[in-house]
Design a protein around this motif. Structure first.
Motif, PDB file in Angstrom:
ATOM      1  N   PRO A 192       8.409   9.784  -1.603  1.00 10.07           N
ATOM      2  CA  PRO A 192       8.388  11.136  -1.036  1.00 10.07           C
ATOM      3  C   PRO A 192       7.685  11.108   0.319  1.00 10.07           C
ATOM      4  N   GLN A 193       8.277  11.773   1.308  1.00 13.96           N
ATOM      5  CA  GLN A 193       7.694  11.669   2.632  1.00 13.96           C
ATOM      6  C   GLN A 193       7.940  12.913   3.470  1.00 13.96           C
ATOM      7  N   ILE A 194       7.070  13.088   4.469  1.00 13.35           N
ATOM      8  CA  ILE A 194       7.221  14.138   5.476  1.00 13.35           C
ATOM      9  C   ILE A 194       7.260  13.442   6.827  1.00 13.35           C
ATOM     10  N   ALA A 195       8.311  13.690   7.594  1.00 14.49           N
ATOM     11  CA  ALA A 195       8.472  13.080   8.911  1.00 14.49           C
ATOM     12  C   ALA A 195       8.405  14.169   9.972  1.00 14.49           C
ATOM     13  N   ILE A 196       7.479  14.025  10.918  1.00 14.27           N
ATOM     14  CA  ILE A 196       7.253  15.021  11.966  1.00 14.27           C
ATOM     15  C   ILE A 196       7.851  14.516  13.281  1.00 14.27           C
ATOM     16  N   PHE A 197       8.824  15.258  13.807  1.00 12.37           N
ATOM     17  CA  PHE A 197       9.490  14.864  15.051  1.00 12.37           C
ATOM     18  C   PHE A 197       9.033  15.764  16.199  1.00 12.37           C
ATOM     19  N   GLU A 218       1.324  21.264   5.005  1.00  9.72           N
ATOM     20  CA  GLU A 218       0.724  21.500   3.688  1.00  9.72           C
ATOM     21  C   GLU A 218       1.756  22.085   2.708  1.00  9.72           C
ATOM     22  N   LYS A 219       2.565  23.018   3.191  1.00  6.27           N
ATOM     23  CA  LYS A 219       3.594  23.621   2.351  1.00  6.27           C
ATOM     24  C   LYS A 219       4.643  22.588   1.963  1.00  6.27           C
ATOM     25  N   ALA A 220       5.036  21.739   2.899  1.00  5.35           N
ATOM     26  CA  ALA A 220       6.010  20.689   2.607  1.00  5.35           C
ATOM     27  C   ALA A 220       5.467  19.724   1.564  1.00  5.35           C
ATOM     28  N   LEU A 221       4.177  19.400   1.676  1.00  4.55           N
ATOM     29  CA  LEU A 221       3.544  18.501   0.706  1.00  4.55           C
ATOM     30  C   LEU A 221       3.520  19.142  -0.677  1.00  4.55           C
ATOM     31  N   GLU A 222       3.212  20.420  -0.704  1.00  3.05           N
ATOM     32  CA  GLU A 222       3.228  21.166  -1.973  1.00  3.05           C
ATOM     33  C   GLU A 222       4.624  21.146  -2.596  1.00  3.05           C
ATOM     34  N   GLU A 280       0.835  -1.209   0.000  1.00  2.00           N
ATOM     35  CA  GLU A 280       0.000   0.000   0.000  1.00  2.00           C
ATOM     36  C   GLU A 280       0.869   1.258   0.000  1.00  2.00           C
ATOM     37  N   ILE A 281       1.884   1.289   0.855  1.00  2.00           N
ATOM     38  CA  ILE A 281       2.774   2.452   0.907  1.00  2.00           C
ATOM     39  C   ILE A 281       3.463   2.662  -0.432  1.00  2.00           C
ATOM     40  N   ASN A 282       3.871   1.578  -1.039  1.00  2.00           N
ATOM     41  CA  ASN A 282       4.550   1.687  -2.325  1.00  2.00           C
ATOM     42  C   ASN A 282       3.639   2.258  -3.408  1.00  2.00           C
ATOM     43  N   ALA A 283       2.331   2.068  -3.253  1.00  2.00           N
ATOM     44  CA  ALA A 283       1.369   2.576  -4.243  1.00  2.00           C
ATOM     45  C   ALA A 283       0.980   4.024  -3.998  1.00  2.00           C
ATOM     46  N   CYS A 284       1.379   4.573  -2.851  1.00  2.00           N
ATOM     47  CA  CYS A 284       1.026   5.958  -2.531  1.00  2.00           C
ATOM     48  C   CYS A 284       2.017   6.945  -3.156  1.00  2.00           C
ATOM     49  N   ASP A 285       1.584   8.175  -3.292  1.00  2.00           N
ATOM     50  CA  ASP A 285       2.435   9.211  -3.892  1.00  2.00           C
ATOM     51  C   ASP A 285       3.266   9.948  -2.850  1.00  2.00           C
ATOM     52  N   ALA A 286       2.818   9.934  -1.598  1.00  2.00           N
ATOM     53  CA  ALA A 286       3.580  10.557  -0.515  1.00  2.00           C
ATOM     54  C   ALA A 286       3.087   9.995   0.808  1.00  2.00           C
ATOM     55  N   ILE A 287       3.959  10.031   1.813  1.00  2.00           N
ATOM     56  CA  ILE A 287       3.637   9.499   3.142  1.00  2.00           C
ATOM     57  C   ILE A 287       3.935  10.571   4.176  1.00  2.00           C
ATOM     58  N   ILE A 288       3.001  10.764   5.111  1.00  2.00           N
ATOM     59  CA  ILE A 288       3.189  11.700   6.225  1.00  2.00           C
ATOM     60  C   ILE A 288       3.081  10.906   7.514  1.00  2.00           C
ATOM     61  N   SER A 289       4.089  11.032   8.379  1.00  2.00           N
ATOM     62  CA  SER A 289       4.107  10.241   9.606  1.00  2.00           C
ATOM     63  C   SER A 289       4.910  10.952  10.679  1.00  2.00           C
ATOM     64  N   GLY A 290       4.887  10.376  11.872  1.00  2.00           N
ATOM     65  CA  GLY A 290       5.804  10.782  12.918  1.00  2.00           C
ATOM     66  C   GLY A 290       7.051   9.937  12.841  1.00  2.00           C
ATOM     67  N   ASP A 291       7.822   9.949  13.927  1.00  3.13           N
ATOM     68  CA  ASP A 291       9.044   9.149  14.025  1.00  3.13           C
ATOM     69  C   ASP A 291       8.647   7.723  14.393  1.00  3.13           C
ATOM     70  N   THR A 292       8.301   6.930  13.370  1.00  7.79           N
ATOM     71  CA  THR A 292       7.756   5.589  13.581  1.00  7.79           C
ATOM     72  C   THR A 292       8.345   4.604  12.581  1.00  7.79           C
ATOM     73  N   GLY A 293       8.000   3.328  12.745  1.00  5.90           N
ATOM     74  CA  GLY A 293       8.433   2.302  11.808  1.00  5.90           C
ATOM     75  C   GLY A 293       8.013   2.568  10.376  1.00  5.90           C
TER      76      GLY A 293
END
Length: 331
Positions: free
Chosen positions: A262-267, A320-324, A238-251
């Motif tokens: 492409p991803q955004i990681a929130i610490f 939102e800006k990071a995703l853009e 599923e992750i491989n089929a997505c265009d971007a991933i947003i998460s915290g500091d996780t597995g």
């Protein structure tokens, strides 16, 4: 030649061992390399693309007795806890190595020393290679970024169909094992509301994340919540089929990184300086960089100051800006 690599859990930690296993495969292309982990994680080394033989871990007495009948030319323990100490002492091998966890250095970082950092947990794993092969590996040797091979996922693994094929599909992972790693649920809700007409959002996580995220897909009835509904192989597909991933500091953050998504990681309560940043050139890391960060190595149940400023300062507008920016660069 027979080589045993040990890392029992968890998602992110096992993924980060891929770099060391890749080095071993390059050094010993004809070797039989065995990877020992808990059964629920064996999908990950299967996707290393390194022709490994997986040994599922068991706590049973008989399983441990059977270890005494096994012999290896080399044993590398990349977990280094009591259960793996027992394993490496039961198996027969002339060469054994563990990695340096850098406990003292990490404690200094948690206690507020902002002048030191750990490049990556992968760098720490390489310390085992430095002990075994000092002529090839040193502290200045460039580490490999871990990589998973989604093409090795069986074709029969189905992916959830998109609702809006013309939109970018964004995977959201709001949950985490510790509260200080969780971006406030109202922020996730605002992110979904602001981007609902532009993106297709999908919510992922384990079963324990379902209650946390239930209100998110209640905002719009076309937001799918798949928390607790997928096994690890399905989640990877599923992750491989997505265009971007947003998460915290996780597995799943490391899962996305190893798939080069492409991803955004929130610490929040943790910090990239502890060596947990995603090893991915397509990653954007958001952190408030407060003086009190990190407050712990792996996260806490509550903020020691009672303010949770580290997460409050990461606004939905910043994400939102990071995703853009991700999709501007992607084009």
């Amino acid at each position: 030649m027979r080589i045993l690599v040990i890392r029992l859990s968890s998602i992110g930690d096992i993924i980060l061992t891929q770099s060391v296993v890749a080095e071993l495969r390059e050094l010993f292309p004809e070797a039989e390399i065995y990877f020992l982990c808990k059964p629920e994680y064996q999908t990950l080394p299967e996707l290393f693309g390194l022709n490994l033989k997986i040994i599922p871990y068991s706590k049973s007495f008989s399983w441990h007795i059977n270890l005494t009948k096994q012999s290896y030319d080399l044993v590398i323990d990349l977990h280094n806890k009591f259960s793996t100490w027992l394993i490496r002492n039961l198996v027969r091998s002339h060469k054994k190595a563990i990695y340096n966890k850098q406990h003292k250095l990490r404690k200094r970082i948690v206690r507020g020393n902002h002048f030191i950092s750990i490049e990556s947990t992968v760098r720490l794993y390489y310390s085992a290679l430095e002990k075994l092969f000092p002529d090839k590996f040193s502290s200045t040797y460039s580490i490999r970024y871990p990589v998973l091979h989604p093409e090795l996922i069986p074709e029969e693994v189905e992916i959830t169909p998109r609702i809006y094929p013309d939109r970018k599909l964004i995977a959201l992972f709001p949950g985490a094992a510790h509260n200080t790693k969780i971006w406030q649920i109202d922020n996730w809700k605002k992110l979904i509301e602001d981007g609902h007409n532009e993106y297709e959002f999908r919510i992922y996580g384990n079963q324990s994340d379902y209650e946390l995220t239930r209100s998110l897909n209640a905002v719009f009835d076309d937001i799918k919540n798949l928390c607790g509904k997928l096994n690890l192989r399905q989640l990877t597909a599923e992750i491989n089929a997505c265009d971007a991933i947003i998460s915290g500091d996780t597995g799943p953050m490391h899962l996305a990184a190893a798939l080069r998504k492409p991803q955004i990681a929130i610490f929040g309560g943790t910090h990239p300086r502890l060596g947990f940043a995603p090893l991915n050139d397509k990653a954007i890391v958001l952190t408030a960089d407060l003086a009190c960060q990190p407050c712990s190595l792996h996260g806490r149940n509550k903020c020691p100051k009672g303010t949770f400023e580290c997460m409050k300062q990461i606004t939905p507008e910043m994400v939102e800006k990071a995703l853009e920016n991700i999709f501007i660069e992607d084009n």
